[in-house]
Design a protein around this motif. Structure first.
Motif, PDB file in Angstrom:
ATOM      1  N   THR A  80       0.864  -1.197   0.000  1.00  0.00           N
ATOM      2  CA  THR A  80       0.000   0.000   0.000  1.00  0.00           C
ATOM      3  C   THR A  80       0.895   1.238   0.000  1.00  0.00           C
ATOM      4  OG1 THR A  80      -0.103  -0.042   2.403  1.00  0.00           O
ATOM      5  CG2 THR A  80      -1.875  -1.170   1.205  1.00  0.00           C
ATOM      6  N   GLU A  81       0.377   2.338  -0.680  1.00  0.00           N
ATOM      7  CA  GLU A  81       1.129   3.588  -0.756  1.00  0.00           C
ATOM      8  C   GLU A  81       1.168   4.239   0.609  1.00  0.00           C
ATOM      9  OE1 GLU A  81       1.059   7.812  -3.218  1.00  0.00           O
ATOM     10  OE2 GLU A  81      -0.324   6.178  -3.728  1.00  0.00           O
ATOM     11  N   ARG A  82       2.347   4.746   1.019  1.00  0.00           N
ATOM     12  CA  ARG A  82       2.488   5.358   2.338  1.00  0.00           C
ATOM     13  C   ARG A  82       1.889   6.763   2.323  1.00  0.00           C
ATOM     14  NH1 ARG A  82       5.595   3.002   5.982  1.00  0.00           N
ATOM     15  NH2 ARG A  82       5.954   4.988   7.060  1.00  0.00           N
ATOM     16  N   PHE A  83       1.354   7.124   3.464  1.00  0.00           N
ATOM     17  CA  PHE A  83       0.802   8.482   3.632  1.00  0.00           C
ATOM     18  C   PHE A  83       1.378   9.026   4.929  1.00  0.00           C
ATOM     19  CE2 PHE A  83      -2.731  11.480   4.731  1.00  0.00           C
ATOM     20  CZ  PHE A  83      -2.538  12.329   3.650  1.00  0.00           C
ATOM     21  N   ASP A  84       2.530   9.703   4.817  1.00  0.00           N
ATOM     22  CA  ASP A  84       3.296  10.112   5.995  1.00  0.00           C
ATOM     23  C   ASP A  84       3.327  11.635   6.134  1.00  0.00           C
ATOM     24  OD1 ASP A  84       3.873   7.440   6.284  1.00  0.00           O
ATOM     25  OD2 ASP A  84       5.809   7.602   5.211  1.00  0.00           O
ATOM     26  N   CYS A  85       3.660  12.078   7.353  1.00  0.00           N
ATOM     27  CA  CYS A  85       3.912  13.514   7.600  1.00  0.00           C
ATOM     28  C   CYS A  85       5.138  13.926   6.791  1.00  0.00           C
ATOM     29  CB  CYS A  85       4.144  13.754   9.089  1.00  0.00           C
ATOM     30  SG  CYS A  85       4.736  15.449   9.473  1.00  0.00           S
ATOM     31  N   CYS A 138       8.102  14.791   9.792  1.00  0.00           N
ATOM     32  CA  CYS A 138       8.649  13.754  10.689  1.00  0.00           C
ATOM     33  C   CYS A 138       8.537  12.339  10.119  1.00  0.00           C
ATOM     34  CB  CYS A 138       7.962  13.813  12.049  1.00  0.00           C
ATOM     35  SG  CYS A 138       6.224  13.282  12.015  1.00  0.00           S
ATOM     36  N   LYS A 139       7.843  12.210   8.995  1.00  0.00           N
ATOM     37  CA  LYS A 139       7.688  10.933   8.287  1.00  0.00           C
ATOM     38  C   LYS A 139       6.821   9.921   9.022  1.00  0.00           C
ATOM     39  CE  LYS A 139      10.405  12.670   5.214  1.00  0.00           C
ATOM     40  NZ  LYS A 139       9.798  13.255   3.992  1.00  0.00           N
ATOM     41  N   GLN A 176       1.087  17.471   3.354  1.00  0.00           N
ATOM     42  CA  GLN A 176       0.427  17.103   4.592  1.00  0.00           C
ATOM     43  C   GLN A 176       1.410  17.070   5.757  1.00  0.00           C
ATOM     44  OE1 GLN A 176       0.687  15.154   1.932  1.00  0.00           O
ATOM     45  NE2 GLN A 176       1.782  13.247   2.515  1.00  0.00           N
ATOM     46  N   TYR A 177       0.919  17.500   6.929  1.00  0.00           N
ATOM     47  CA  TYR A 177       1.717  17.517   8.153  1.00  0.00           C
ATOM     48  C   TYR A 177       0.868  16.962   9.277  1.00  0.00           C
ATOM     49  CZ  TYR A 177       4.641  20.913   5.622  1.00  0.00           C
ATOM     50  OH  TYR A 177       5.431  21.543   4.713  1.00  0.00           O
ATOM     51  N   CYS A 178       1.528  16.262  10.206  1.00  0.00           N
ATOM     52  CA  CYS A 178       0.831  15.910  11.439  1.00  0.00           C
ATOM     53  C   CYS A 178       0.619  17.188  12.236  1.00  0.00           C
ATOM     54  CB  CYS A 178       1.629  14.868  12.243  1.00  0.00           C
ATOM     55  SG  CYS A 178       3.205  15.489  12.888  1.00  0.00           S
TER      56      CYS A 178
END
Length: 280
Positions: free
Chosen positions: A3-8, A11-12, A27-29
């Motif tokens: 699955t494609e990652r969806f990270d900040c 900070c990743k 996108q950011y947390c």
């Protein structure tokens, strides 16, 4: 199957199933967003987080709970306020501390209300009244006198001189003649109606005349040129047996030599030099 990652972006950490904030398509947390982009509150100096309303005024920011009057601490949220020396104040505190007082009723002139100002004094618009008619002067012209203020019609009725020619008030300038006031444009020659203010003039029976009209009407006439003789313009003349000549016209009828300061003879109505007289 991957699955494609969806990270900040910063900070990743994965954002799957978490609250995040999108800024410029990135996108950011919430924690990274607040650390990177959140404004700091002017009062408590803490970041204004994603769950808080950010109130701003001229590039300054506050938490909703921190946006209060610096004097009375009442909330300024959704209320009118004023700024003074970096302080945010409610209109009541600002008025009490800094607003001018009406010179008539002594009450505060509230910010935003219409007021009149003159030489450092302030008035509510409805308090700035004509001393005579007691009507608000508003934006109309007025004239100060003895610490009072008058609308122009009232000042003219009470204080202004009236021109003895047109009977209207003299508000600026004017001339005085025989202790009577005149508008400059009304002070004219009784003969030709030319304005006399600033000009040389004379009078007869208390009526003002320009020099030309006076000369034509009343001055003696020169026997030589038949023109008027007047000393008003500095002209010199010769008088003999109820006849008058300009000095330059007092000449021998025969040879035209000037007779001023010389002996002369008369022959009927003619004036002759002694030489021409003897020849006769």
């Amino acid at each position: 199957m991957s699955t494609e990652r969806f990270d900040c972006h910063y900070c990743k950490d994965t954002l799957l199933g978490k609250k995040y904030i999108l800024k410029e398509d990135t996108q950011y947390c919430t924690k990274c967003y607040e650390n990177l982009f959140a404004n700091c509150c002017e009062v408590c100096s803490l970041p204004i987080g994603c769950n808080c309303k950010d109130l701003s005024y001229k590039d300054r920011h506050w938490h909703e709970n921190c946006f209060k009057c610096a004097k009375c601490s009442r909330s300024l949220v959704d209320k009118p306020f004023a700024a003074k020396d970096e302080l945010m104040l409610c209109t009541e505190c600002y008025s009490h501390e800094y607003s001018s007082k009406c010179s008539t009723c002594k009450k505060t002139v509230m910010p935003g209300s219409r007021k009149m100002e003159y030489k450092g004094n302030s008035w509510h618009e409805t308090c700035f009244l004509c001393q005579r008619c007691q009507q608000p002067i508003g934006t109309k012209s007025f004239i100060p006198k003895d610490n009072n203020y008058f609308c122009v019609p009232c000042f003219e009725k009470q204080f202004a001189y009236q021109c003895c020619a047109c009977k209207k008030a003299i508000t600026t300038g004017g001339v005085t003649y025989h202790d009577k006031p005149w508008h400059r444009e009304c002070f004219t020659c009784i003969g030709c109606k030319r304005q006399l203010a600033g000009q040389r003039f004379t009078s007869r029976e208390n009526y003002p005349y320009c020099l030309d009209c006076f000369s034509n009407l009343y001055a003696k006439k020169c026997v030589g040129c038949t023109k008027a003789i007047t000393s008003l313009a500095g002209a010199k003349y010769i008088s003999f047996e109820e006849r008058q000549w300009h000095s330059e016209c007092f000449t021998c009828m025969q040879c035209s030599v000037s007779l001023v300061g010389r002996g002369f003879l008369t022959q009927r109505d003619d004036i002759l030099c002694t030489d021409c007289g003897r020849e006769k």
